[in-house]
Design an enzyme around this catalytic site. Structure first.
Site, PDB file in Angstrom:
ATOM      1  N   HIS A 258       0.819  -1.217   0.000  1.00 33.12           N
ATOM      2  CA  HIS A 258       0.000   0.000   0.000  1.00 33.12           C
ATOM      3  C   HIS A 258       0.849   1.262   0.000  1.00 33.12           C
ATOM      4  CE1 HIS A 258      -4.192  -0.942  -0.003  1.00 33.12           C
ATOM      5  NE2 HIS A 258      -4.070  -1.862   0.926  1.00 33.12           N
ATOM      6  N   GLU A 322      -6.103  -2.194  12.424  1.00 31.55           N
ATOM      7  CA  GLU A 322      -7.164  -1.959  11.446  1.00 31.55           C
ATOM      8  C   GLU A 322      -7.664  -3.307  10.897  1.00 31.55           C
ATOM      9  OE1 GLU A 322      -5.700  -0.206   7.874  1.00 31.55           O
ATOM     10  OE2 GLU A 322      -7.676   0.324   7.113  1.00 31.55           O
ATOM     11  N   ASP A 356     -11.114  -6.419   1.259  1.00 30.66           N
ATOM     12  CA  ASP A 356     -10.779  -5.189   0.530  1.00 30.66           C
ATOM     13  C   ASP A 356     -11.673  -5.012  -0.689  1.00 30.66           C
ATOM     14  OD1 ASP A 356      -8.762  -4.496   2.243  1.00 30.66           O
ATOM     15  OD2 ASP A 356      -7.164  -5.413   1.052  1.00 30.66           O
ATOM     16  N   GLU A 410     -31.338  21.088  40.187  1.00 29.55           N
ATOM     17  CA  GLU A 410     -30.291  21.610  39.295  1.00 29.55           C
ATOM     18  C   GLU A 410     -30.396  23.126  39.156  1.00 29.55           C
ATOM     19  OE1 GLU A 410     -29.892  19.587  35.552  1.00 29.55           O
ATOM     20  OE2 GLU A 410     -29.045  17.787  36.470  1.00 29.55           O
ATOM     21  N   HIS A 415     -37.254  25.087  33.661  1.00 26.27           N
ATOM     22  CA  HIS A 415     -37.455  23.689  33.268  1.00 26.27           C
ATOM     23  C   HIS A 415     -38.583  23.080  34.099  1.00 26.27           C
ATOM     24  CE1 HIS A 415     -33.694  24.124  31.131  1.00 26.27           C
ATOM     25  NE2 HIS A 415     -33.748  22.883  30.706  1.00 26.27           N
TER      26      HIS A 415
END
Lengths: 427, 427
Positions: A258, A322, A356, A410, A415
């Protein structure tokens, strides 16, 4: 080839070290081209195509006629091979479709998850000495199955201003909606900002050289997603004394050809096998047309002897290859134990080349250790998960107080209010 | 609030423009801290914690005793609310599990796809005025279902060197394996490189301020994956004349209180509704504790009138909101037609707060238009797809020639050889 015997754990990170890439000096040119393309569009594209590809193109979109002519040029047997490979890739990626996931988490609270296609995708296909039409299949087939509306392919033209006929044949076969003759940094910039001829896309896929890789990284800063960070291709084979040295040598070389920076590693529990593979590699290397390239990456490759499969597996998971080929009697132990790998090839008759090109799996895979966190390209790469919820009056009565308590804790009163205002009407 | 009537398509990109963020000047400080932490580990961490959080910590790992003490401090009703929310989140994310996908693409060619957990993940939980324990649930629950081995939580300590008890309670409840008192850039650097006390991880999740966001971007350059690029939170509501103006106003405000840069948009096919919502917003805004913040983002918010649902949908898909609420009679048309949104809330009794806390869906979602290409956090965010293949002799005989032809046409002879050398033995 470097033979390494029983490396101790402290040395693993050295033994498994990948060649470092320096991208610093590339970044400035990539920035410059991005800026130019974002401002000057196709005019900038033309300039860079002339500079880097040696051809001035007044029109860079591939026409229907060009595609027809190209198709006529591809030999019948190659056409059939491409069609056969496409069939397998299509079958495997179609099998990856998932149903809507829907549940009622609490009575009256309906939640579901659906995958919807990324509307506009860009596929980059490198140019160079050989036309990588197989990558067209690997990217365009899942894009089409996913239902992406715009599938834009970019690839650099040759000096005659053309793309390889095999690329055009594969693109047409797989439903690419637009083909643009543009490569390198300018192609990624074009897909990022859009120009008069290049559509702006939401996600860019495909391999490329260092320039393309850095350009894709920069694209993410401008809001475009990419398939994954890229690096040189790599293969790790694990084998025991039952493995076939010639087959292993052929696989190592298929990776080595490659590029000179390709990574090739054999981990073996047999010293005899290592010797035999080393010999076989020399023999097979000599008759390769890309010998010059393969020779260099083979010189950096490593044949590592370890005492048993437990150590082998730990070392391999540390590396996260890989491509991972298993040629060992206890193959199931490796299959079950591998946590980090892009794609796994099992047994004597499963060379990496199969994946491949034609077995059906995707060849766009995480390199550089990214298999620890990234998937290879698959159907989901062209989709995004969206969640939906519909709550009935009863449902809100059931979970309303929970939301109010949490929002208040919170410190987010608005909310809470969004629930309280509704609950007041319901109670 | 800005009311925009029937904007023409050319003006959409202006109308939908998000506030731009400049990160250029942050990058140098982020780079510097990354370098320091990569070289000096915990010593550097201690220095930055002292500088930014105002406390010198000799030991930054939360002990079992600290967790026990914290648990005792959380009120019972809040504990129960957190447990209930966790149950719904767990149910929805468990439902997202997928089976192995296996097919024989050609006789003798077995291909399969399996998802395996990312072994080491880092969860970042911001500090600040309010403890965002809900985000602990949203990240740790799917991490645990996925089977991640190391789940490391980092959050900045307060001036007393402590984390909020609710955060510790939620972390313990959801199987976090290690809790570190460290925040900001230095936390992300620690997770990226690893230090004596902070484990190096493969993927980092979680929200944060601009410093954390830029640090996460930089982490990707060092090989660590991140959940997604972040931006200010945003909400888009689509509504028609049947919608409830008070409810819509409460939802707009719940988004607006997040921060002054929050994005709030209403797209409506009724002008009356727009007027009513505008009025309601003013009314509800006045009683909010975070009025100062909400007021600023409401000032930048937009109420957009469009003529029909087709235009509305096109405009919304162009924007790609993080949160998308549908309050309209023809809700199914919007549900079916939305391509780009993080999470969708349907009907009068489905406020965004429900998904923020307790319905079961995840609240870590793509902002800034990233919903065009990114999924919100879901079970798959903690897994990676790996492919496997096993080819029999018969299988290689079936696809061998196809591979040979394609490899040769791509000029990759060694790829061809890897098949030929096996076929020779088989024929």
């Amino acid at each position: 080839m470097k033979i390494i015997n029983n490396p101790n754990k402290e040395s693993w990170s050295d033994v498994l070290k990948r060649p470092t890439q320096t991208v610093g000096d590339i970044e400035s040119i990539v920035n410059e081209i991005f800026k130019d393309v974002s401002i000057n569009g196709d005019n900038a594209i033309k300039t860079y195509t002339e500079r880097f590809d040696g051809i001035r193109l007044e029109n860079n979109e591939v026409s229907v006629l060009e595609i027809e002519n190209a198709i006529a040029k591809v030999p019948e047997n190659l056409k059939n091979a491409i069609i056969k490979a496409k069939g397998n890739i299509e079958a495997f990626h179609t099998a990856q479709k998932t149903e809507k996931v829907a549940i009622e988490t609490t009575k009256g609270v309906q939640c579901w998850q659906e995958k919807r296609p990324i509307q506009k995708v860009g596929l980059y296909i490198p140019g160079g000495t050989a036309p990588l039409f197989s990558t067209v299949l690997m990217l365009a087939v899942p894009a089409q199955i996913a239902g992406c509306k715009e599938i834009v392919l970019c690839s650099p033209p040759n000096k005659a201003g053309e793309l390889a006929p095999e690329i055009l044949f594969a693109a047409k076969l797989c439903g690419v909606t637009k083909i643009i003759k543009v490569g390198g940094i300018q192609a990624i910039a074009g897909l990022t900002f859009g120009t008069e001829t290049i559509p702006q896309v939401y996600k860019i896929f495909g391999p490329g050289n260092q320039f393309v890789t850095v350009a894709k990284q920069l694209a993410t800063k401008h809001g475009v997603a990419i398939d994954m960070p890229a690096g040189p291709s790599e293969l790790l084979i694990v084998a025991d004394e039952t493995a076939n040295a010639s087959y292993i040598a052929s696989d190592l070389l298929s990776q080595a050809e490659h590029g000179t920076d390709s990574q090739v590693i054999l981990v073996a529990t047999s010293k005899t096998l290592i010797d035999n593979v080393s010999e076989e590699v020399e023999k097979q290397l000599n008759v390769l047309p890309r010998k010059a390239i393969a020779e260099k990456s083979i010189a950096n490759s490593k044949l590592i002897y370890v005492e048993n499969y437990t150590i082998a597996l730990e070392l391999i998971n540390e590396y996260g290859p890989e491509h991972f080929i298993i040629c060992a009697e206890n193959e199931d132990l490796y299959v079950d134990g591998i946590s980090n790998a892009g794609s796994v090839f099992i047994g004597d008759y499963t060379p990496e080349s199969a994946g491949d090109y034609a077995s059906g799996t995707n060849h766009t895979l995480p390199t550089n250790g990214f298999s620890k966190a990234y998937s290879g390209v698959n159907l989901d790469s062209f989709l995004k998960s969206m969640t939906f919820q519909k709550i009935s009056k009863e449902g809100l009565l059931n979970i309303g107080e929970t939301i109010e308590l949490m929002a208040e804790a919170e410190g987010l009163q608005a909310h809470k209010n969004a629930v309280s205002i509704r609950l007041k009407d319901l109670k």
